[in-house]
Design an enzyme around this catalytic site. Sequence first.
Site, short mmCIF file in Angstrom:
data_model
loop_
_atom_site.label_atom_id
_atom_site.label_comp_id
_atom_site.label_asym_id
_atom_site.label_seq_id
_atom_site.Cartn_x
_atom_site.Cartn_y
_atom_site.Cartn_z
N LYS A 112 0.82 -1.22 0.00
CA LYS A 112 0.00 0.00 0.00
C LYS A 112 0.85 1.27 0.00
O LYS A 112 0.50 2.26 -0.65
CB LYS A 112 -0.97 0.00 1.18
CG LYS A 112 -0.36 0.06 2.56
CD LYS A 112 -1.44 -0.03 3.63
CE LYS A 112 -0.86 -0.01 5.03
NZ LYS A 112 -0.23 1.25 5.40
N THR A 113 1.99 1.25 0.71
CA THR A 113 2.85 2.44 0.73
C THR A 113 3.42 2.70 -0.66
O THR A 113 3.48 3.85 -1.12
CB THR A 113 3.99 2.28 1.76
OG1 THR A 113 3.43 2.02 3.04
CG2 THR A 113 4.83 3.54 1.83
N ARG A 130 2.33 -10.56 10.45
CA ARG A 130 3.62 -9.87 10.66
C ARG A 130 4.78 -10.75 10.18
O ARG A 130 5.89 -10.27 9.98
CB ARG A 130 3.85 -9.55 12.14
CG ARG A 130 2.86 -8.62 12.84
CD ARG A 130 2.58 -7.36 12.07
NE ARG A 130 1.41 -7.50 11.24
CZ ARG A 130 1.12 -6.72 10.21
NH1 ARG A 130 1.94 -5.75 9.87
NH2 ARG A 130 0.03 -6.91 9.49
N GLN A 160 -7.86 -5.38 9.53
CA GLN A 160 -6.83 -4.92 10.46
C GLN A 160 -7.34 -3.80 11.36
O GLN A 160 -6.55 -3.03 11.92
CB GLN A 160 -5.58 -4.48 9.69
CG GLN A 160 -4.91 -5.61 8.95
CD GLN A 160 -3.58 -5.21 8.34
OE1 GLN A 160 -2.57 -5.00 9.03
NE2 GLN A 160 -3.55 -5.09 7.03
N ASP A 181 -4.20 7.08 4.88
CA ASP A 181 -3.74 5.70 5.08
C ASP A 181 -4.39 5.13 6.34
O ASP A 181 -4.83 5.88 7.22
CB ASP A 181 -2.22 5.71 5.21
CG ASP A 181 -1.62 4.32 5.16
OD1 ASP A 181 -2.33 3.38 4.75
OD2 ASP A 181 -0.44 4.17 5.53
N GLU A 182 -4.47 3.81 6.42
CA GLU A 182 -5.04 3.13 7.60
C GLU A 182 -6.42 3.70 7.94
O GLU A 182 -6.73 3.99 9.10
CB GLU A 182 -4.09 3.26 8.82
CG GLU A 182 -2.68 2.75 8.59
CD GLU A 182 -2.59 1.22 8.54
OE1 GLU A 182 -3.65 0.56 8.56
OE2 GLU A 182 -1.47 0.71 8.48
#
Length: 647
Positions: free
Chosen positions: A32-33, A593, A258, A227-228
């Site tokens: 996504k970044t 993770r 998430q 974002d998020e």
Amino acid sequence: MHYLETLNQKQREAVEATEGPLLILAGAGAGKTKTLTHRMLHLIHKGVTPGKILAITFTNKAAKEMRERVGLLIEQDPSLNLPISFDERPFVSTFHSLGVHIIRSEAQTLGLPRMFSIFDRSDSKRAIKEALEQLGYDTKEFEPNVVLSIISKEKGLGVTHTEYGQQAATSFMSDLIKNVWRLYEERLKKEKALDFDDLLLKTLKLLTENTQARERWQNTWDYVHVDEYQDTNKVQYLIMRALVGDRNNICVVGDVDQNIYSWRGADIKNILNFERDFPKSQMILLEENYRSSKTILDAANAIIKKNKNRFDKNLFTQKGVGEKIAEYEAYDGSDEARFVADEIKKLVDSGTRPEEIAVLYRANFQSRAIEEAFLERNVPYQVLGTKFFDRKEVKDTLSFLRAAMNPDSLSDISRVINVPPRGIGKATIAKIFSGSGETLTGTTAKKWEDFKRMLEVIKTSAETEKPSDVLKKIIEITGLEKAFLESGTEEDVERVGNMKELVTLATKYDALPLLTGIEKLLEDASLHSDQDDLEETQQATRMMTVHSSKGLEFDAVFIVGLEQDLFPHKPMDRDAKRDNEEERRLFYVAVTRARKKLYLCHASVRTIYGSREFTAPSEFLFDVPPDLIHKEERVETGRGRVIYLEL
């Protein structure tokens, strides 16, 4: 458009969809970044001025990474017609830093100085405690932290103290909150200070109640990225809506799976309702994962599909199948900790770097047994959560600076007026704070005048020198370094080292214009988070809660304490209902993770709050397909074996 060739098909669609509202559902590890930074680069290629682009994310670490990556893309792009006034960059920030930026720019309108103070959590807790005491409440019966959390939650919903007083139903507790909140607000106003929640609430009120300010900031940025998005609370959502205005060039990136912060106000409905809030919006799914092995992703997909409040998606990868997931059933917490320590030593011996290994737990108390095992076996480790800026000597040094820049900051003056000891008593401090400092006489008056002169020297230094030199001067003229070195204890020598580390940290602000560097240093110190203290160069295993691990990734991950009522967690409040979907999302975050190797650990007996209890394995363990798991053999300790019987 060479930069588009590095993207997969879905990422490219998201990058090229520049006009109108866009929802990017990005699974864990789906790049996504990269997508966001390339989207900003694409806008610049289309002729958008970099400064017209805003990107908001949630952690300082994520903002720093995004800022650096988009900057590098711009600098290294040979097809851009350089220079384009390339001191200019997209504005990449956290919500709180954005609030500071807007409030500082509008300080005069808001009746604040540019150098307003920011109360961190400990400052706020102390102020709440004093307000409770002033009103005659027992702070053991009414914990300041609980009262602060209630006030914080209300502010996160966009509620001011005045509005709370008008809306709250009359009860003993609501009256207590109302009265404590009133004194707390008076304290903040008197000290020209804002707390964390005010940085957002004041920004929202400015944007919604001041038409000129709202139009000014809407015209500042033509393209807004968030974002998020699944972690936004009501105030953050409303700030974003106010900034976007009628232009509707809004791109949000998030993952319903998430969403793990409802306990601090994050509202999953913000992302679930995006298409309703922004008609004619596009939705693009990023499902290709670039982080984890197929085995880990198959487990993650199986875990999360049980949740109902989500958009359907399925992570996949071009990577190999990878190793099976290891499951270890320990006898007790100590056995579990020994297994983790021994496995980490094996991983390191086989070539895994210690800093690429993480131990994740649901509750902080679980770290003790693991730390003991690490110490016994000489496993280097770093616990996330011990903040550099929370250390007393660091806070003292910065309090001198804040007191010099904001003479109304009585909290900072109170903190350092006797650091090191100057013989200024409580009665004298009370006189000073009541505005009667001029009535002091003799040596007491001299001590107070000397202290004020010292703050003036610090202020002059801040206005004329680099931040690192200012901090050097503070450490020298306040007597902090001399006092610690004279005591000569190992702890005090370490404190001097921490103050010197603060000076080193301040050098990164030295290139900024005078005072701007000081402003930015104090802002960053106040808004510092746990993840910012991760020393990336430190060769040590990371230990942290699952919540703290959000946004991080490691080659090997140990998830410990996978027992029913621990993970998923049983609420402390008997009347509270467990949010099983959020607990499952938290487990999903923990699993994703891991890049290469995942360990799932649980114990048959667990000591919690001094009581040894038999435990049942977490229900989440049964969500993982059995063919993905390899059960590790327990090293027998002569304590027997626990057998579970279904009745």
